[in-house]
Enzyme design. Structure first.
Site, mmCIF file in Angstrom:
data_model
loop_
_atom_site.group_PDB
_atom_site.id
_atom_site.type_symbol
_atom_site.label_atom_id
_atom_site.label_comp_id
_atom_site.label_asym_id
_atom_site.label_seq_id
_atom_site.Cartn_x
_atom_site.Cartn_y
_atom_site.Cartn_z
ATOM 1 C CG HIS A 76 23.934 17.535 40.841
ATOM 2 N ND1 HIS A 76 24.054 17.873 42.164
ATOM 3 C CD2 HIS A 76 24.630 16.387 40.679
ATOM 4 C CE1 HIS A 76 24.786 16.963 42.777
ATOM 5 N NE2 HIS A 76 25.151 16.055 41.895
ATOM 6 C CG PHE A 77 27.105 17.007 35.993
ATOM 7 C CD1 PHE A 77 26.119 16.144 35.578
ATOM 8 C CD2 PHE A 77 27.809 17.729 35.053
ATOM 9 C CE1 PHE A 77 25.819 16.018 34.239
ATOM 10 C CE2 PHE A 77 27.510 17.606 33.709
ATOM 11 C CZ PHE A 77 26.511 16.750 33.305
ATOM 12 C CG HIS A 78 27.827 22.328 34.466
ATOM 13 N ND1 HIS A 78 27.045 21.366 33.900
ATOM 14 C CD2 HIS A 78 28.723 22.687 33.510
ATOM 15 C CE1 HIS A 78 27.433 21.149 32.653
ATOM 16 N NE2 HIS A 78 28.454 21.939 32.385
ATOM 17 C CG HIS A 126 27.929 8.221 42.201
ATOM 18 N ND1 HIS A 126 27.212 9.311 41.799
ATOM 19 C CD2 HIS A 126 28.375 8.522 43.428
ATOM 20 C CE1 HIS A 126 27.216 10.212 42.753
ATOM 21 N NE2 HIS A 126 27.910 9.771 43.754
ATOM 22 C CE1 TYR A 171 31.381 11.525 46.880
ATOM 23 C CE2 TYR A 171 30.629 9.628 45.630
ATOM 24 C CZ TYR A 171 30.364 10.695 46.458
ATOM 25 O OH TYR A 171 29.096 10.925 46.862
ATOM 26 N NE ARG A 221 21.094 13.264 31.896
ATOM 27 C CZ ARG A 221 22.238 12.686 32.270
ATOM 28 N NH1 ARG A 221 23.342 13.385 32.341
ATOM 29 N NH2 ARG A 221 22.258 11.414 32.561
ATOM 30 N NE ARG A 222 22.981 12.561 28.256
ATOM 31 C CZ ARG A 222 23.783 11.528 28.457
ATOM 32 N NH1 ARG A 222 25.059 11.741 28.699
ATOM 33 N NH2 ARG A 222 23.331 10.319 28.416
#
Lengths: 576, 181
Positions: A392-394, A241, A245, A455-456
């Site tokens: 979300h992470f795109h 995680h 950052y 997902r995936r």
């Protein structure tokens, strides 16, 4: 930020002032990092539309051309994830956060050592690429054991991460040297942000280093008979995680230090920026358990503590939202903007260097809101491992970070090489289409995830009725369309980038494209003696680094100790 | 600064400091509210508590752990739902590439049932579509949770953790029935 230095002993100044030859060599090295990063991104993003089509219900992996190139959807997805999220970011950040602090501190560094780090990182990449391309490491980005990959993959990945720690070490050492030579001085802002980011990464990477070096490599080589998948997963998310950052903070540096200048405005408050980075240094690592709400045999209390700490990271992000928005307002009013929201129209939206960063920030606002949903233990079961997560992470990593770096390249490459951006119009088109494509993708994927699409997974090839019974036609269509928009965007971007790189050097880059440092409305000042309390509190980064390490050990020590004490080793499998 | 533009048109240090403080206050309040909201769900029991603790009595399970090579010596050898002597229901599910066992899990409607799930090979995921049941299934570990299915009907069970080349086909069903299973 870059004012005349205070009087110094001659010896200290002579040892630290870089000359033109040094700068030219430093620029070449940085260019190698950045170009390698974009080459990885090129391959990674070209695989992206194939995944988008899968979530649009079209299975292209069974077509003969793709069959010849990629063994499966899962191999394509592994390459997409590793190249975009690990390789692109690692190389770009290593170049970017080596160059910036060196320039900001006006010091020389050992370039031989810096080249050694680059060559080691590249060697790690090439070593890891072999099993990935041979379908011997189709483990997806998370490489969870006991699914086993070739030891060559783990070794290559370890070398890559180790190389980034060498860069971190060199930057931190350069800063410590600067502090010794300049007692009582406040660290310049860009150097401060860079050093804090590297310090965070050294604390954050400990989990992954531990997992790969002490667990995965010995296990994949057959030296130990088994592996505890839960322990490995916990160590992975220790880094996993915080690494987001590590991807976002270099984008923050761009938003804080350079975006106001691109817009014609000023940084709002340097002390506040310093506080933001210190909060990230302390708080981004001890939060990884929020990726493991769905895992058994980890105490609910610890999950709960990590959840609260995760929520706290919203604070520095909200401070950033305020600060950067205020600096844009400052810029727009200086350009003649008026009214409560009317000023927004006066920003230079047609300039890709500007719009890339601002659109990336807009995307990050939406992404951050979704992140709070993911971090909440009560909501997580609804979205855990569904298509919501890649959605979300795109818009966080895939846009906040990637789009910012793409926009940064539009000034950084001319600055490093003396070459010119060939077409502002095409560059601008690539930025806007990337943003629109990612927004459409995120909408489609979040929506599908809420309806229960995992997902995936090669959902387009599933023979069972489950996805036909779900009302996913509209979001699936959106996802498929977004893949096509993003393909067009990527082609535009790489056309501009390579035309620029392959063009002739036209001028002295240092004079025509200087590093676009922004001035500040409230600056931190030059000397610690005259600085505000906040500046004096955030300046001792070495001590704060120690606190960050202590905090991580407190938050992870008991969890990992219990997992070690009750470890259940299981054998490895290769099911791909 | 552009020529001809009065200096007052731009933001100054003091105005900003006031807004900054307000904004910081608002963000702290937001975080506190989030924390309180989740604390409330935690206390009221809507927090999905996943442990290995409720599997302590199960043969072969220690500290929520089980050896995936020795599932034959545990109740996971015969997956499915059973009623204990005290009238409670327990279900045992085994995930292995690329199916769940039993292929159709039958559970009673309106009765609490404790589901234990483990993996015989790699990591899997168990998501029951339309509910908030969503568990990582880890070899060597048992996930145990107690839940009550109120309505009769059929639900889809999807593996949502990558488990190999057949991952996307790892889908089964759960039927909620009135009366003993």
């Amino acid at each position: 930020m870059t004012t005349a230095p205070l009087p110094l002993p001659d010896s200290a100044r002579a040892a630290s002032l870089p000359d033109a030859a040094f700068l030219a060599r430093l620029k070449t090295l940085t260019q190698y990092y950045v170009v390698t990063a974009f080459l990885a991104l090129l391959v990674g993003v070209l695989i992206g539309p194939l995944q988008a089509l899968n979530y649009g219900g079209v299975n292209v992996y069974d077509t003969p051309i793709l069959r010849a190139l990629l063994k499966s959807y899962y191999q394509g997805l592994s390459l997409h994830g590793v190249l975009n999220a690990l390789v692109f970011t690692q190389f770009f950040i290593s170049g970017w956060l080596l160059y910036l602090p060196t320039r900001d501190l006006k010091v020389t560094i050992n370039l031989r050592f810096a080249w050694l780090s680059y060559l080691m990182m590249t060697a790690g990449l090439l070593i890891a690429a072999v099993p990935l391309l041979l379908n011997q490491a189709t483990l997806l980005y998370t490489f969870y054991p006991p699914m086993q990959g070739s030891p060559v993959f783990y070794i290559g990945a370890a070398i890559m991460v180790a190389a980034s720690l060498l860069v971190a070490g060199q930057v931190i050492a350069a800063w410590v040297g600067w502090k010794r030579a300049h007692p009582g001085r406040v660290t310049p802002l860009v150097a401060f942000m860079s050093v804090a980011t590297w310090m965070m990464w050294t604390v954050a990477s400990l989990g992954l280093v531990g997992e790969v070096v002490f667990v995965l490599i010995p296990w994949s080589l057959g030296w130990v008979g088994g592996v505890d998948p839960l322990l490995s997963k916990t160590l992975f998310w220790w880094t996993g995680h915080a690494i987001v950052y590590f991807w976002v903070l270099p984008a923050y540096i761009s938003w804080y230090a350079f975006l106001p200048h691109h817009a014609g405005g000023r940084i709002v408050s340097e002390p506040l920026v310093r506080l933001t980075f210190v909060l990230f240094l302390l708080n981004s690592t001890p939060v990884g358990l929020h990726h493991q709400y769905a895992d058994p045999n980890i105490s609910t209390t610890w999950k709960f503590i990590h959840m609260f700490l995760t929520f706290l990271i919203a604070v520095p992000s909200l401070l950033t939202a305020f600060s950067v928005a205020a600096s844009l307002e400052d810029a727009a009013r200086a350009r003649g903007g008026r009214g409560l929201v009317g000023w927004i129209g006066h920003l230079p939206w047609g300039q890709p260097v500007f719009s890339a960063s601002v659109l990336a920030m807009v995307s990050f606002i939406v992404g951050g809101a979704g992140g709070i949903v993911n971090a909440s233990a009560a909501f997580a079961p609804v979205v855990h491992n569904t298509a919501w997560i890649p959605g979300h992470f795109h818009i966080t990593v895939g846009t906040a970070t990637t789009l910012t770096f793409m926009g940064t390249a539009f000034w950084l490459i001319p600055h490093l090489t003396g070459k010119r951006l060939p077409s502002v119009r095409l560059a601008s088109a690539s930025v806007w289409t990337w943003f629109i494509g990612m927004m459409v993708f995120a909408l489609g994927m979040h929506w599908q995830g809420l309806l229960g699409v995992p997902r995936r997974a090669l959902v387009s090839a599933t023979t069972q009725d489950v996805y036909r019974e779900m009302p996913i036609r509209v979001p699936a269509l959106l996802t498929a369309i977004s893949g096509m928009i993003l393909l067009v965007s990527a082609l535009l971007f790489f056309y501009v980038l390579f035309r620029m790189l392959l063009s002739r050097r036209v001028d002295d880059s240092e004079a025509t494209t200087p590093i676009p440092y922004s001035e500040a409305i409230s600056s931190a000042g030059e000397t610690l003696a005259g600085a505000s309390a906040l500046v004096r509190l955030t300046e001792p980064l070495l001590a704060l680094w120690g606190v960050a390490l202590l905090l991580v050990l407190l938050m992870y020590g008991p969890v990992v100790a219990r997992l070690l004490a009750e470890a259940q080793l299981v054998p490895g499998w290769r099911l791909y | 600064m552009r020529a001809g533009r009065p200096a007052l048109a731009r933001l100054d240090h003091h105005t900003l400091e006031r807004y900054e403080t307000i904004w910081l206050g608002l963000s702290v309040i937001m975080v506190v509210l989030l924390f309180v909201a989740v604390l409330a769900s935690f206390v009221s029991g809507t927090y999905p508590s996943l442990t290995g603790e409720s599997g302590h009595h199960v043969a072969g399970v220690r500290n929520g752990r089980v050896d995936p090579r020795l599932l034959g010596a545990t109740p996971f050898a015969t997956p499915g739902t059973r009623q204990n002597a005290d009238g409670t229901y327990e279900a045992f599910v085994v995930a292995r590439a690329f199916q769940f066992e039993p292929a159709v899990l039958k559970v009673p409607a309106g009765q609490p049932v404790t589901i234990h799930v483990t993996s015989a090979d790699v990591m899997h995921g168990l998501m029951i579509v339309g509910t908030n049941i969503n568990t990582t299934v880890i070899p060597g570990q048992v996930s145990s949770f107690t839940t009550t299915f109120r309505r009769e009907g059929t639900l889809d069970v999807i593996c949502n953790e990558y488990c190999g080349s057949g991952h996307h086909g790892m889908i089964s069903r759960l039927t909620v029935e009135v009366g003993p299973p």
